[in-house]
Design a protein around this motif. Structure first.
Motif, short mmCIF file in Angstrom:
data_model
loop_
_atom_site.label_atom_id
_atom_site.label_comp_id
_atom_site.label_asym_id
_atom_site.label_seq_id
_atom_site.Cartn_x
_atom_site.Cartn_y
_atom_site.Cartn_z
N ALA A 152 0.83 -1.21 0.00
CA ALA A 152 0.00 0.00 0.00
C ALA A 152 0.86 1.25 0.00
CB ALA A 152 -0.94 -0.01 1.20
N ASN A 153 1.97 1.22 0.77
CA ASN A 153 2.86 2.38 0.81
C ASN A 153 3.46 2.66 -0.56
OD1 ASN A 153 2.45 2.80 3.52
ND2 ASN A 153 4.28 1.70 4.18
N ARG A 154 3.88 1.58 -1.26
CA ARG A 154 4.44 1.77 -2.59
C ARG A 154 3.40 2.38 -3.53
NH1 ARG A 154 8.50 -0.14 -5.89
NH2 ARG A 154 9.35 -1.55 -4.31
N ILE A 155 2.17 1.83 -3.46
CA ILE A 155 1.10 2.36 -4.32
C ILE A 155 0.81 3.81 -3.99
CG2 ILE A 155 -1.36 2.16 -4.85
CD1 ILE A 155 -1.01 -0.90 -4.49
N CYS A 156 0.78 4.10 -2.67
CA CYS A 156 0.49 5.48 -2.26
C CYS A 156 1.54 6.45 -2.79
CB CYS A 156 0.42 5.57 -0.73
SG CYS A 156 -1.08 4.86 -0.03
N LYS A 157 2.81 6.02 -2.72
CA LYS A 157 3.87 6.90 -3.22
C LYS A 157 3.74 7.11 -4.73
CE LYS A 157 7.29 5.77 0.34
NZ LYS A 157 8.60 5.14 0.65
N ALA A 180 6.06 -0.26 -13.56
CA ALA A 180 4.66 -0.70 -13.65
C ALA A 180 4.52 -2.10 -13.05
CB ALA A 180 4.20 -0.67 -15.10
N ASP A 181 5.49 -2.97 -13.29
CA ASP A 181 5.43 -4.34 -12.76
C ASP A 181 5.42 -4.34 -11.24
OD1 ASP A 181 5.35 -5.39 -15.29
OD2 ASP A 181 7.50 -5.82 -15.39
N GLN A 182 6.22 -3.44 -10.65
CA GLN A 182 6.25 -3.38 -9.19
C GLN A 182 4.91 -2.91 -8.63
OE1 GLN A 182 9.62 -0.76 -8.90
NE2 GLN A 182 11.01 -2.42 -8.32
N VAL A 183 4.30 -1.94 -9.30
CA VAL A 183 3.00 -1.45 -8.83
C VAL A 183 1.93 -2.52 -9.01
CG1 VAL A 183 1.23 0.31 -9.17
CG2 VAL A 183 3.64 0.94 -9.32
N ALA A 186 -0.87 2.09 -17.20
CA ALA A 186 -1.18 3.44 -17.67
C ALA A 186 -0.46 4.50 -16.84
CB ALA A 186 -2.69 3.69 -17.62
N LEU A 187 -0.19 4.20 -15.56
CA LEU A 187 0.53 5.16 -14.73
C LEU A 187 1.89 5.49 -15.32
CD1 LEU A 187 -0.15 3.85 -11.10
CD2 LEU A 187 -1.16 5.83 -12.21
N TYR A 188 2.48 4.54 -16.01
CA TYR A 188 3.81 4.74 -16.59
C TYR A 188 3.74 4.93 -18.10
CZ TYR A 188 5.51 3.31 -12.07
OH TYR A 188 5.76 3.25 -10.72
N GLY A 189 2.49 4.97 -18.63
CA GLY A 189 2.33 5.16 -20.06
C GLY A 189 1.65 6.48 -20.32
#
Length: 831
Positions: free
Chosen positions: A266-271, A765-768, A824-827
């Motif tokens: 969740a922390n990674r996603i939040c960042k 993107a893979d990490q997210v 899409a976050l990285y595209g």
């Protein structure tokens, strides 16, 4: 139950000591409230027993059972997973003191400063000291190592509670005392991690005892967290003991430590989401600022391109004043907006590169190239408008001078012709004698000479009227009418003059025939007649008085002398204005040139840390801004120059427009330089680049930048080789990154972005996707409820609003596609 025998990382003595000095305030307020002492006794005792039971023992009375030091040493071994020195088994006081000292020494070895706690007080059963010692142990081993989003210990635990309870109604955790009195926060913590154990919706805020007991019983029965608090004690005190609440809540944190994997995800996603939200906000701000600036330019250019002529110099000077107001009041903020727009664009692109996002592409028509193009058009219109105003003022000044001259000469001529038609049409010769007719002829000849002399004035009047027409004088119609009237009258005067002359000559001949009859008489009376005729001539010459105009002309001489003196005074004043403007303009021009050269050197020779450079640059910027009164002073001199209709200045080569542009470029350049350093700080902090690496990159780039010329590509290749890159294929790859458009202009920011990308790692993107998969319990989709449970409200709603429905084979109603969203976050940046 957490296993405290597991490895604990040992923090530095300095950091732990500082923290403990801040938090270890038990000796000041512990026993101020008897209710707090009661809560602490129960809570600390239960906490100690939750660990001692692992060693098959427990305590009943916290200040009595630790007096010999044996159970105290055992407690420390259990919670640390380490072995303490062998205890002394004797029953004497000295043995007890030695055992307690071994325990205290072990606590101190963990970087904890024990304030006012001595072994003797513990051995003597001092309740205050014993509770303080146990609180110190709880802080060090149960709370200090808690870390949430770069906050630790108490702040980290509080943030964890806030994050976990945020989605729950009637829960607002702000502290570790009254925020927990109604029991809802405890129930929310449990429900967040084990929704199967709590029916949260059935709880009522106005029934705190039931809520508290429910949470305590569920925690003890299902989570192996012993009951450390009494509901009645919490409800019955105005402010529950903070340390007791923290101790109990820390047990929940450790009990749910198995959920840390989801917390980390969740922390990674939040960042990642925070980065995207910030970037999108910057994009929106850029789009709005760009739209507003372009709209202002769009509205302003037609005004600058308007060439509607005015009738008078005063009217054009009013336009000139409006233009001066535009340049000094309305445009400067837009210059700052354009500069800020460029800085925001560069900062945004840097952040996008640092977060592994694609470059920002503004909407059509709002690229920086569009802004610069529109701005160039604006400044072209500005230059044209100012030149037109000055040319119009010159034209109108000339027109006013010509119009005044026309009316002056017309008035003089009309005054001269007044009565002339009546004089030329009178029949005074019909009853005159021969001598009178001859006198009239001589008078008429004099008039003919005068008339011929006035021919030049009439031609001047006509020429001035023609020039007024050619210069598009607004009142040309009245000028033409007056000129035509003068010309028509002149033709009439010419015809009447010729007619009168013929009549006089004809009469003269007739009288001469008659006069021959009186010849003899005339001979005899000649002397007398001669005298009479002479007298008559003299009288008639005085009566003609055509020399009055000459007398009037002589009277005009002193008036013209006065006018010339006024003009001399005016030109002397104008020369003084020229000199004042030139002196100030030369000083301002030299200052701008000097500062531009200094900024060029500063950008190459920057020393110290980036923060030092930034501070120095901002101080330098303030120093430059303090010069603004000199610019305003110059604008004042320029206004006086324009009001005096001065169009040339031999004392300086600078123009006001040239200096304005130079000043704007100076301010923009220092702002850009500051922004470059700010972006370097962003890059350094995001990528973990050391100061030494930055110096190496800067030195290499500066060498390349200094020698840039026809062979710049070879020089840049040498720069890369000096940093360890080699081969034409590698060079081509790098050039495609730092100069994708093939412009030949590689900025330091593009260079350092590339170097940081080569040496550091970023979220992908893979990490997210993997993080969302954890939150979704390994499902290929996630639900809105899961997002709201695991993420802060604003970020949960951000995801829900942007995630497309999941359409895979295992889809359920309401399933959301987190995989395509993560990609899409990285595209696409405009989700």
């Amino acid at each position: 139950m957490v296993d405290y025998h597991a490895a604990h990382h040992q923090c530095s003595a300095g950091g732990a000591q500082t923290y403990m000095e801040q938090e270890n305030d038990w000796d000041r307020d512990l026993l101020l409230d008897p209710a707090w002492e009661k809560q602490q006794r129960k809570t600390f005792t239960a906490w100690c027993n939750s660990h001692l039971r692992k060693a098959g023992t427990q305590i009943e009375n916290i200040e009595q059972d630790f007096r010999d030091g044996l159970k105290l040493m055992l407690l420390l071994e259990v919670i640390s997973g380490e072995r303490l020195p062998k205890p002394e088994r004797g029953k004497m006081r000295v043995h007890k003191i030695n055992n307690v000292n071994k325990a205290l020494d072990f606590i101190a070895s963990k970087g904890v400063k024990l304030v006012s706690i001595g072994a003797e007080e513990i051995v003597d059963g001092n309740a205050k000291m014993t509770l303080g010692m146990i609180w110190t142990i709880i802080l060090r081993f149960a709370i200090q190592d808690i870390s949430v989003e770069e906050t630790s210990a108490k702040e980290g635990l509080l943030l964890w509670c806030q994050r976990k309870t945020a989605p729950y109604k009637n829960v607002n955790v702000q502290n570790f005392h009254i925020s927990w009195k109604d029991g809802l926060a405890f129930n929310a913590l449990i429900h967040r991690h084990r929704p199967d154990l709590i029916d949260y919706d059935s709880l009522r805020k106005d029934d705190p005892v039931t809520n508290l007991n429910n949470a305590f019983e569920v925690a003890e029965k299902h989570l192996d967290i012993p009951k450390m608090l009494d509901a009645e004690d919490i409800v019955g005190t105005a402010r529950p003991d903070e340390k007791a609440i923290m101790t109990y809540v820390s047990s929940f944190y450790h009990a749910f430590s198995g959920a840390q994997k989801a917390e980390t995800a969740a922390n990674r996603i939040c960042k990642v989401l925070a980065v995207n939200q910030e970037n999108e906000q910057m994009m929106e701000d850029y789009e709005k600022l760009a739209s507003d600036l372009l709209e202002w330019i769009r509205r302003t250019i037609p005004w600058l391109e308007n060439r509607t002529q005015e009738k008078t110099v005063n009217d054009m000077q009013a336009k000139q004043e409006d233009f001066r107001d535009y340049r000094c009041v309305h445009k400067p903020p837009k210059v700052q907006e354009k500069c800020q727009l460029e800085i925001s664009f560069n900062t945004l692109q840097t952040k996008l590169r640092l977060s592994n996002r694609p470059a920002f592409m503004p909407s059509e028509g709002r690229m920086m190239s569009d802004i610069n193009g529109a701005w160039h058009t604006l400044e072209g219109a500005e230059k044209g408008y100012e030149e037109w105003i000055l040319s119009e003022i010159r034209r109108l000044e000339r027109l006013e001078h010509l119009a005044e001259k026309f009316h002056q000469k017309a008035a003089i001529h009309e005054s001269w012709t007044d009565g002339k038609e009546a004089m030329l049409t009178q029949k005074d010769y019909a009853t005159s004698t021969l001598s009178e007719v001859k006198a009239l002829l001589r008078k008429h000849e004099a008039f003919e000479s005068d008339l011929a002399a006035h021919q030049d004035r009439v031609e001047q009047i006509a020429a001035i009227a023609q020039e007024l027409n050619e210069l598009d004088y607004y009142d040309s119609a009245s000028v033409n009418a007056r000129c035509q009237k003068i010309c028509d009258q002149w033709d009439v005067l010419g015809a009447l003059t010729l007619s009168r002359k013929e009549s006089l000559e004809r009469t003269e001949k007739q009288l001469e025939s008659i006069d021959e009859l009186y010849l003899e008489y005339a001979k005899r009376a000649a002397p007398f007649n001669n005298w009479m005729e002479g007298a008559m001539e003299d009288l008639q010459d005085m009566f003609i008085v055509h020399n009055i105009e000459e007398i009037q002309a002589m009277a005009m001489v002193p008036l013209r002398d006065s006018a010339l003196q006024d003009e001399l005074n005016k030109q002397n004043s104008n020369d003084t204005l020229r000199a004042k403007f030139a002196t100030q303009a030369n000083a301002v021009g030299a200052y701008i040139q000097e500062k531009m050269e200094e900024i060029g050197r500063i950008s190459i020779e920057m020393n110290g840390t980036l923060e030092d450079q930034l501070t120095h640059l901002k101080e330098y910027q303030q120093s430059i801004m303090s010069y603004m009164p000199e610019i305003n002073k110059l604008e004042g001199f320029h206004q006086h120059i324009q009001e005096a209709l001065i169009f040339d200045n031999q004392y300086t080569s600078y123009t006001m427009e040239h200096l304005r542009v130079g000043w704007e470029q100076l301010l923009t350049t220092i702002a850009r330089t500051i922004n470059e350093v700010e972006n370097q700080i962003l890059t350094r902090d995001a990528k973990g680049i050391s100061q030494e690496q930055l110096y190496e990159y800067r030195a290499s780039f500066n060498h390349f930048d200094k020698v840039r010329g026809p062979n710049w590509a070879d020089e840049f290749k040498a720069c890369l080789i000096s940093l360890g890159y080699d081969g034409d294929g590698e060079f081509a790859r790098i050039m495609g990154i730092v100069d994708p458009n093939g412009t030949g202009a590689v900025t330091f920011q593009a260079f350092i972005d590339f170097m940081s990308t080569e040496t550091t790692d970023t979220d992908t993107a893979d990490q997210v996707i993997a993080s969302f998969k954890i939150l979704a319990a390994d499902k290929n989709y996630i639900t809105a409820d899961e997002l709201r449970r695991e993420l802060p409200p604003d970020q949960a709603e951000y995801c829900i609003a942007r995630m497309a429905p999941y359409t895979g084979p295992d889809a359920i109603p309401g399933a959301l596609d987190y995989m395509s969203f993560s990609t899409a976050l990285y595209g696409e940046s405009d989700l």
